[in-house]
Design a protein around this motif. Structure first.
Motif, PDB file in Angstrom:
ATOM      1  N   ARG A  39       0.875  -1.174   0.000  1.00 40.45           N
ATOM      2  CA  ARG A  39       0.000   0.000   0.000  1.00 40.45           C
ATOM      3  C   ARG A  39       0.906   1.215   0.000  1.00 40.45           C
ATOM      4  NH1 ARG A  39      -3.690   2.279   4.981  1.00 40.45           N
ATOM      5  NH2 ARG A  39      -4.298   4.225   3.962  1.00 40.45           N
ATOM      6  N   VAL A  40       0.662   2.143  -0.910  1.00 42.54           N
ATOM      7  CA  VAL A  40       1.489   3.337  -1.051  1.00 42.54           C
ATOM      8  C   VAL A  40       0.616   4.568  -0.882  1.00 42.54           C
ATOM      9  CG1 VAL A  40       3.055   4.629  -2.550  1.00 42.54           C
ATOM     10  CG2 VAL A  40       3.034   2.118  -2.650  1.00 42.54           C
ATOM     11  N   ASN A  41       1.077   5.503  -0.067  1.00 42.72           N
ATOM     12  CA  ASN A  41       0.364   6.752   0.130  1.00 42.72           C
ATOM     13  C   ASN A  41       1.338   7.916  -0.058  1.00 42.72           C
ATOM     14  OD1 ASN A  41      -1.890   8.488   0.998  1.00 42.72           O
ATOM     15  ND2 ASN A  41      -0.625   8.847   2.811  1.00 42.72           N
ATOM     16  N   ASN A  43       1.742  11.988   0.119  1.00 39.90           N
ATOM     17  CA  ASN A  43       1.163  13.238   0.608  1.00 39.90           C
ATOM     18  C   ASN A  43       2.169  14.343   0.321  1.00 39.90           C
ATOM     19  OD1 ASN A  43      -0.159  15.283   1.890  1.00 39.90           O
ATOM     20  ND2 ASN A  43       0.029  14.431   3.948  1.00 39.90           N
ATOM     21  N   ILE A  47       6.201  10.186   1.365  1.00 34.69           N
ATOM     22  CA  ILE A  47       5.645   8.908   0.915  1.00 34.69           C
ATOM     23  C   ILE A  47       5.676   7.885   2.045  1.00 34.69           C
ATOM     24  CG2 ILE A  47       5.954   6.977  -0.699  1.00 34.69           C
ATOM     25  CD1 ILE A  47       7.202   8.972  -2.650  1.00 34.69           C
ATOM     26  N   ASP A  48       4.551   7.163   2.182  1.00 33.75           N
ATOM     27  CA  ASP A  48       4.477   6.030   3.108  1.00 33.75           C
ATOM     28  C   ASP A  48       4.269   4.766   2.287  1.00 33.75           C
ATOM     29  OD1 ASP A  48       4.434   7.412   5.766  1.00 33.75           O
ATOM     30  OD2 ASP A  48       2.625   8.313   4.920  1.00 33.75           O
ATOM     31  N   TRP A  50       3.587   0.500   2.902  1.00 34.44           N
ATOM     32  CA  TRP A  50       3.335  -0.602   3.822  1.00 34.44           C
ATOM     33  C   TRP A  50       3.249  -1.916   3.046  1.00 34.44           C
ATOM     34  CZ3 TRP A  50       0.296   3.863   3.801  1.00 34.44           C
ATOM     35  CH2 TRP A  50       0.412   4.703   4.913  1.00 34.44           C
ATOM     36  N   ASN A  63      -0.931  -3.493   8.360  1.00 34.15           N
ATOM     37  CA  ASN A  63       0.063  -2.931   7.459  1.00 34.15           C
ATOM     38  C   ASN A  63       1.415  -2.806   8.160  1.00 34.15           C
ATOM     39  OD1 ASN A  63      -1.986  -2.636   5.585  1.00 34.15           O
ATOM     40  ND2 ASN A  63      -2.396  -0.507   6.149  1.00 34.15           N
ATOM     41  N   THR A  65       5.018  -1.329   8.223  1.00 34.12           N
ATOM     42  CA  THR A  65       5.665  -0.152   7.659  1.00 34.12           C
ATOM     43  C   THR A  65       6.989  -0.502   6.988  1.00 34.12           C
ATOM     44  OG1 THR A  65       4.681   1.270   9.354  1.00 34.12           O
ATOM     45  CG2 THR A  65       6.583   2.142   8.153  1.00 34.12           C
ATOM     46  N   GLU A  68       8.234   5.304   6.057  1.00 34.58           N
ATOM     47  CA  GLU A  68       7.302   6.185   6.767  1.00 34.58           C
ATOM     48  C   GLU A  68       7.747   7.632   6.607  1.00 34.58           C
ATOM     49  OE1 GLU A  68       5.048   6.345  11.078  1.00 34.58           O
ATOM     50  OE2 GLU A  68       7.117   5.625  11.005  1.00 34.58           O
ATOM     51  N   ARG A  69       6.847   8.429   6.034  1.00 35.96           N
ATOM     52  CA  ARG A  69       7.109   9.865   5.838  1.00 35.96           C
ATOM     53  C   ARG A  69       8.455  10.097   5.165  1.00 35.96           C
ATOM     54  NH1 ARG A  69       2.638  12.497   6.097  1.00 35.96           N
ATOM     55  NH2 ARG A  69       3.565  14.390   6.981  1.00 35.96           N
TER      56      ARG A  69
END
Length: 208
Positions: A39-41, A43, A47-48, A50, A63, A65, A68-69
């Motif tokens: 899972r990629v997020n 912002n 980028i995060d 998991w 999830n 990690t 993280e950030r």
């Protein structure tokens, strides 16, 4: 195994380690299996990433990690694309990374006995100094001792491999090895041995 041709042993885990944790839905500790999906997020430029695990009983997700950030520039572009496409190589890499499990305080099930080893010929000539020279290919993060590999591939006891190491007969790129050494991708196992031939033509390996 030819005295004059190097080999390659390709080690492939048959199953990625599962995580044991308390499932909020089941109300007990259960096995969370690797879903083989990231899972990629993103912002802004942060980028995060998991790696998704799912409860084997109810499919509840957890999830783990990976990043993280992280600033976008810190991630390798090809690896970032791999996260987005659920690249199997990255799944194997991070799904076997014991340091990553430790950072996430994740308790893992030991699946180390579940792996296969494929032997292939290489075009590289072997040195007459050694009876056997083998290139090791193993996924990053997969923890396996050298003695376990030799026991499995050569059909000898663990004590026999220990004796070889104590006598200075087992090397990695010319450097003496301990039987407890963990296998690394790119390692080249070299063993000095004396080979006797039976009347049937079968080879018997004996220590000098």
């Amino acid at each position: 195994m030819s005295l004059h041709v190097q080999k390659q042993w390709i080690i492939t885990p048959s199953r990625l380690p599962s995580v044991i944790r308390r499932c909020p839905k089941c109300g007990m500790k259960t096995e969370f299996k690797n879903s083989r999906k990231f899972r990629v997020n993103a912002n802004g430029r942060l980028i995060d990433v998991w790696l998704i695990y799912r409860c084997s009983k109810c499919e509840t997700s957890w999830n783990m990690t990976v990043w993280e950030r992280a600033e976008a520039g810190r991630l390798d572009e090809e690896e970032y694309k791999g996260f987005l496409s659920n690249d199997p190589v990255l799944i194997e890499k991070y799904g076997n990374d014991q340091a990553l499990f430790a950072r996430n305080k994740a308790e893992t099930m030991d699946e180390r006995s579940e792996y296969s080893i494929e032997e292939r010929d290489t075009p590289f000539p072997g040195s007459l100094e050694y009876h056997m020279e083998v290139h090791i290919k193993i996924p990053a993060g997969f923890s396996l001792r050298v003695d376990a590999i030799l026991v499995r591939q050569l059909g000898v006891s663990r004590n026999k491999v220990k004796t070889w190491c104590e006598k200075g007969l087992v090397f990695n790129h010319g450097q003496l090895l301990s039987p407890k050494t963990r296998a690394k991708d790119g390692m080249m196992l070299q063993i000095k041995k004396e080979v006797l031939t039976c009347p049937t033509g079968d080879s018997i390996i004996q220590i000098k």
